[in-house]
Design a protein around this motif. Structure first.
Motif, PDB file in Angstrom:
ATOM      1  N   VAL A  78      -3.228 -11.930  10.275  1.00  0.00           N
ATOM      2  CA  VAL A  78      -2.765 -13.230  10.784  1.00  0.00           C
ATOM      3  C   VAL A  78      -2.581 -13.167  12.300  1.00  0.00           C
ATOM      4  O   VAL A  78      -2.953 -14.099  13.025  1.00  0.00           O
ATOM      5  CB  VAL A  78      -1.451 -13.649  10.093  1.00  0.00           C
ATOM      6  CG1 VAL A  78      -0.906 -14.936  10.712  1.00  0.00           C
ATOM      7  CG2 VAL A  78      -1.672 -13.847   8.603  1.00  0.00           C
ATOM      8  N   ALA A  79      -2.009 -12.072  12.805  1.00  0.00           N
ATOM      9  CA  ALA A  79      -1.811 -11.929  14.249  1.00  0.00           C
ATOM     10  C   ALA A  79      -3.148 -11.887  14.980  1.00  0.00           C
ATOM     11  O   ALA A  79      -3.293 -12.479  16.069  1.00  0.00           O
ATOM     12  CB  ALA A  79      -1.003 -10.667  14.544  1.00  0.00           C
ATOM     13  N   MET A  80      -4.149 -11.197  14.419  1.00  0.00           N
ATOM     14  CA  MET A  80      -5.467 -11.149  15.040  1.00  0.00           C
ATOM     15  C   MET A  80      -6.083 -12.543  15.115  1.00  0.00           C
ATOM     16  O   MET A  80      -6.642 -12.931  16.148  1.00  0.00           O
ATOM     17  CB  MET A  80      -6.387 -10.217  14.247  1.00  0.00           C
ATOM     18  CG  MET A  80      -6.050  -8.745  14.370  1.00  0.00           C
ATOM     19  SD  MET A  80      -7.087  -7.701  13.315  1.00  0.00           S
ATOM     20  CE  MET A  80      -8.688  -7.894  14.108  1.00  0.00           C
ATOM     21  N   ILE A  81      -5.965 -13.310  14.033  1.00  0.00           N
ATOM     22  CA  ILE A  81      -6.555 -14.655  14.000  1.00  0.00           C
ATOM     23  C   ILE A  81      -5.856 -15.572  15.000  1.00  0.00           C
ATOM     24  O   ILE A  81      -6.509 -16.249  15.808  1.00  0.00           O
ATOM     25  CB  ILE A  81      -6.475 -15.237  12.576  1.00  0.00           C
ATOM     26  CG1 ILE A  81      -7.370 -14.436  11.627  1.00  0.00           C
ATOM     27  CG2 ILE A  81      -6.876 -16.713  12.572  1.00  0.00           C
ATOM     28  CD1 ILE A  81      -7.216 -14.818  10.164  1.00  0.00           C
ATOM     29  N   VAL A  82      -4.517 -15.585  14.962  1.00  0.00           N
ATOM     30  CA  VAL A  82      -3.764 -16.488  15.848  1.00  0.00           C
ATOM     31  C   VAL A  82      -3.978 -16.119  17.313  1.00  0.00           C
ATOM     32  O   VAL A  82      -4.283 -16.980  18.156  1.00  0.00           O
ATOM     33  CB  VAL A  82      -2.260 -16.458  15.493  1.00  0.00           C
ATOM     34  CG1 VAL A  82      -1.455 -17.240  16.529  1.00  0.00           C
ATOM     35  CG2 VAL A  82      -2.032 -17.035  14.106  1.00  0.00           C
ATOM     36  N   SER A  83      -3.847 -14.842  17.642  1.00  0.00           N
ATOM     37  CA  SER A  83      -3.997 -14.415  19.036  1.00  0.00           C
ATOM     38  C   SER A  83      -5.439 -14.590  19.517  1.00  0.00           C
ATOM     39  O   SER A  83      -5.677 -14.970  20.670  1.00  0.00           O
ATOM     40  CB  SER A  83      -3.554 -12.962  19.195  1.00  0.00           C
ATOM     41  OG  SER A  83      -2.187 -12.820  18.918  1.00  0.00           O
ATOM     42  N   GLY A  84      -6.408 -14.293  18.640  1.00  0.00           N
ATOM     43  CA  GLY A  84      -7.811 -14.472  19.008  1.00  0.00           C
ATOM     44  C   GLY A  84      -8.140 -15.927  19.293  1.00  0.00           C
ATOM     45  O   GLY A  84      -8.777 -16.253  20.307  1.00  0.00           O
ATOM     46  N   LEU A  85      -7.700 -16.845  18.404  1.00  0.00           N
ATOM     47  CA  LEU A  85      -7.953 -18.269  18.613  1.00  0.00           C
ATOM     48  C   LEU A  85      -7.223 -18.785  19.846  1.00  0.00           C
ATOM     49  O   LEU A  85      -7.758 -19.616  20.586  1.00  0.00           O
ATOM     50  CB  LEU A  85      -7.524 -19.054  17.370  1.00  0.00           C
ATOM     51  CG  LEU A  85      -8.376 -18.842  16.113  1.00  0.00           C
ATOM     52  CD1 LEU A  85      -7.795 -19.623  14.943  1.00  0.00           C
ATOM     53  CD2 LEU A  85      -9.822 -19.258  16.359  1.00  0.00           C
ATOM     54  N   LEU A  86      -6.010 -18.298  20.071  1.00  0.00           N
ATOM     55  CA  LEU A  86      -5.261 -18.705  21.262  1.00  0.00           C
ATOM     56  C   LEU A  86      -5.998 -18.300  22.530  1.00  0.00           C
ATOM     57  O   LEU A  86      -6.102 -19.089  23.483  1.00  0.00           O
ATOM     58  CB  LEU A  86      -3.862 -18.086  21.238  1.00  0.00           C
ATOM     59  CG  LEU A  86      -2.983 -18.337  22.471  1.00  0.00           C
ATOM     60  CD1 LEU A  86      -2.742 -19.824  22.671  1.00  0.00           C
ATOM     61  CD2 LEU A  86      -1.660 -17.585  22.350  1.00  0.00           C
TER      62      LEU A  86
END
Length: 324
Positions: A78-86
């Motif tokens: 989840v952190a990878m997805i959120v930070s990557g999209l951000l």
């Protein structure tokens, strides 16, 4: 020597762990600089966003009966997805419109984005009545390992940091140097115009680079939250500065350089944190007793400056010629 050897062992082990954490964060700076020659100062906030995402996942799932390692995997993904999209959103809104502007303009934009994200994170947590966050790490991760490397007692979460960090660094190296996508990214970094003439979508590769850098920041954030379980919206500032310094120390734009720079900075910082002990052991070095752990950051940056004086391009950096 009965005191010195255990201290040096502790410095080596803890410096390695801290250095890997710095290296993971530093790779986000290196990836973006390597393709755009842009210092993404908002990366420290992307990193702390990953840490806060990890906090929220641990807060919700740790009290349940889920396996703690499954909780960790969920937090990392989840952190990878959120930070990557951000990070992709930051590139699209704040950096892409300024690519043809003088280099100082996107730099100021990056600093502005950093402040905006800090206050947005503070607002997000403040609306829920939280600001200083105590990460609820699964109890299993705080247990000491049954073995002690070099006689140093470390916890399960330290081993997780080492393993996850090594896997991420190895995976990134394989992606960049041994895949079709990696060749496209390197082609855009070398010559964006020529890469476009060869059919490579430069905008897509740049966005992908930001996504990878953000995902690495998210992983680093979760690992940081496990290692230092007290967070707030501004917790990314100091680690971000140190990780950026590690990237510069190793050679900005170089992936192996970011790793080496992180390890060197972690070891120097840990050594300077315990250097006062040598003043009590060796009478001729009594003056070292005045150097307390609070000065480790000052000493680390002094060492950084000294190294860069003799190697301005970084430990693994290469001098480049300006095209005219």
């Amino acid at each position: 020597m009965d005191i010195v050897l255990p201290v040096l062992s502790s410095v080596l082990v803890n410096g390695l762990l801290l250095g890997i954490l710095y290296a993971i964060i530093a790779l986000g700076y290196t990836m973006v600089y390597g393709i755009l020659q842009l210092i993404n100062f908002a990366h420290s906030e992307v990193f702390v966003t990953g840490a806060i995402v990890g906090y929220e996942v641990f807060r919700v799932l740790t009290p349940t009966s889920l396996n703690p390692y499954l909780i960790l995997v969920i937090a990392l993904v989840v952190a990878m997805i959120v930070s990557g999209l951000l990070n992709v959103l930051i590139e699209r809104l704040a950096y892409r419109p300024l690519r043809s502007a003088p280099k100082l303009v996107p730099l100021i934009s990056a600093i502005g984005v950093s402040f905006i994200l800090q206050d947005l994170l503070r607002l997000f947590e403040g609306l829920q009545g939280r600001f200083d966050l105590a990460v609820n790490v699964p109890t299993a991760f705080n247990q000491p390992l049954p073995f002690q490397p070099l006689g140093v007692s470390i916890q399960v979460k330290d081993l997780i940091l080492l393993v996850v960090g090594a896997v991420m660094l190895f995976g990134l190296n394989r992606l960049v140097n041994h895949s079709r996508v990696g060749r496209a990214i390197r082609a855009v970094a070398q010559d964006r115009v020529t890469a476009g003439l060869m059919g490579i979508d430069s905008n897509r590769m740049i966005a992908l680079t930001f996504a990878i850098g953000g995902a690495l920041g998210g992983v680093g954030g979760v690992l940081f939250a496990m290692k230092f379980p007290n967070l707030n919206a501004y917790s990314g500032t100091i680690p971000g500065i140190k990780a950026f310094s590690a990237a510069v120390l190793g050679g900005i734009g170089s992936i192996p350089g970011a790793v080496l720079g992180g390890l060197v900075l972690g070891l120097i910082e840990n050594f300077l944190g315990v250097i006062s002990i040598f003043g009590s052991v060796f009478p001729k070095l009594a003056f070292l007793g005045a150097i307390k752990a609070e000065y480790k950051d000052v000493g680390a940056f002094i060492a950084l400056i000294v190294i860069l004086i003799f190697k301005p391009s970084g430990l693994l950096g290469r001098n480049t010629t300006e095209k005219v």
